[in-house]
Design an enzyme around this catalytic site. Sequence first.
Site, PDB file in Angstrom:
ATOM      1  CB  THR A   1      -0.979   0.063   1.200  1.00 23.39           C
ATOM      2  OG1 THR A   1      -0.229   0.133   2.406  1.00 23.39           O
ATOM      3  CG2 THR A   1      -1.923  -1.114   1.234  1.00 23.39           C
ATOM      4  CG  ASN A   2       3.416   2.552   3.095  1.00 22.13           C
ATOM      5  OD1 ASN A   2       2.992   3.676   3.374  1.00 22.13           O
ATOM      6  ND2 ASN A   2       3.359   1.549   3.954  1.00 22.13           N
TER       7      ASN A   2
ATOM      8  CG  MET B   1       8.661  -8.221   5.950  1.00 19.49           C
ATOM      9  SD  MET B   1       8.294  -7.056   7.291  1.00 19.49           S
ATOM     10  CE  MET B   1       8.276  -8.183   8.682  1.00 19.49           C
TER      11      MET B   1
ATOM     12  CG  ASN C   1      11.904   1.192   7.335  1.00 24.99           C
ATOM     13  OD1 ASN C   1      11.204   0.592   6.508  1.00 24.99           O
ATOM     14  ND2 ASN C   1      11.930   0.853   8.609  1.00 24.99           N
TER      15      ASN C   1
ATOM     16  CG  HIS D   1       8.839   1.178  12.754  1.00 27.36           C
ATOM     17  ND1 HIS D   1       9.143  -0.162  12.589  1.00 27.36           N
ATOM     18  CD2 HIS D   1       8.476   1.321  14.047  1.00 27.36           C
ATOM     19  CE1 HIS D   1       8.965  -0.788  13.740  1.00 27.36           C
ATOM     20  NE2 HIS D   1       8.564   0.089  14.642  1.00 27.36           N
TER      21      HIS D   1
HETATM   22  C1  GRF Z   1       3.625  -1.037   7.082  1.00 24.28           C
HETATM   23  O1  GRF Z   1       2.863  -1.082   8.255  1.00 24.28           O
HETATM   24  C2  GRF Z   1       5.009  -0.503   7.362  1.00 24.28           C
HETATM   25  O2  GRF Z   1       5.045   0.461   8.354  1.00 24.28           O
HETATM   26  C3  GRF Z   1       5.720  -1.746   7.820  1.00 24.28           C
HETATM   27  O3  GRF Z   1       5.223  -2.768   6.984  1.00 24.28           O
HETATM   28  C4  GRF Z   1       3.916  -2.421   6.533  1.00 24.28           C
HETATM   29  C5  GRF Z   1       3.938  -2.443   5.043  1.00 24.28           C
HETATM   30  O4  GRF Z   1       2.667  -2.226   4.468  1.00 24.28           O
HETATM   31  N1  GRF Z   1       7.154  -1.572   7.772  1.00 24.28           N
HETATM   32  P1  GRF Z   1       2.482  -2.132   2.907  1.00 24.28           P
HETATM   33  O5  GRF Z   1       3.122  -3.381   2.302  1.00 24.28           O
HETATM   34  O6  GRF Z   1       3.145  -0.883   2.411  1.00 24.28           O
HETATM   35  O7  GRF Z   1       0.996  -2.120   2.690  1.00 24.28           O
END
Ligand code: GRF
Length: 195
Positions: free
Chosen positions: A21-22, A95, A112, A114
């Site tokens: 989603t990011n 990850m 990053n 978080h």
């Molecule tokens: C997010 O909550 C981010 O803060 C963490 O992993 C998640 C990733 O979400 N590091 P997405 O894959 O961007 O939806």
Amino acid sequence: MVKLSGNNKINLAIFISGRGTNLKSIFNFSKKKNSILNIKLVISDNKFAKGLEFSKKKKIDYKFVKFNKKKIAEYKILKLIESKQIDLICLAGFMKILSGNFIKKSKLKILNIHPSLLPKYKGLNTHIRAIKNKEKFSGCTVHFVNKKLDSGKIILQKKVKINKNETVNSLEKKVLMIENKIYPLAIMKVVKSNF
Ligand code: GRF
């Protein structure tokens, strides 16, 4: 200040492991009129990451890199970053922990996101820990990546309130919404300033 590439854009490499989603929010932001951001490459350590489907759909170059041998994986990524003339790396739900050697050799700023108000709740399972500790607020943080996990300089943070009946699910949803909002803004803050 991040230098502009030959195409007058900031070439981003986004590293993902899952949902993406990011990645999507940074992509949408990069498609706004007059944007100087360009997602040039998506890297995933997970073949089945949903974010890879998105990359394919949007015709973004993407690469699955197996991480069973970290040194080899990082070497491959460094080569890709060089050949694609990447200017900035953004970890978005990636990850794997990048080595100090990778951070140094890339010569790039690495960001990053978080899901907590760092320096509180570094590492995994942030929401359950914040709820159990009866925190009044949680939130998210965009920070620079250094050798220590979730410990680099903070670029941008946003708070959300933790309600009395908050669950891990509801908090995760709330935090993710603000993550998606602030990540592109944090990138712009880094790009425009001498951060
Ligand atoms: C997010 O909550 C981010 O803060 C963490 O992993 C998640 C990733 O979400 N590091 P997405 O894959 O961007 O939806």
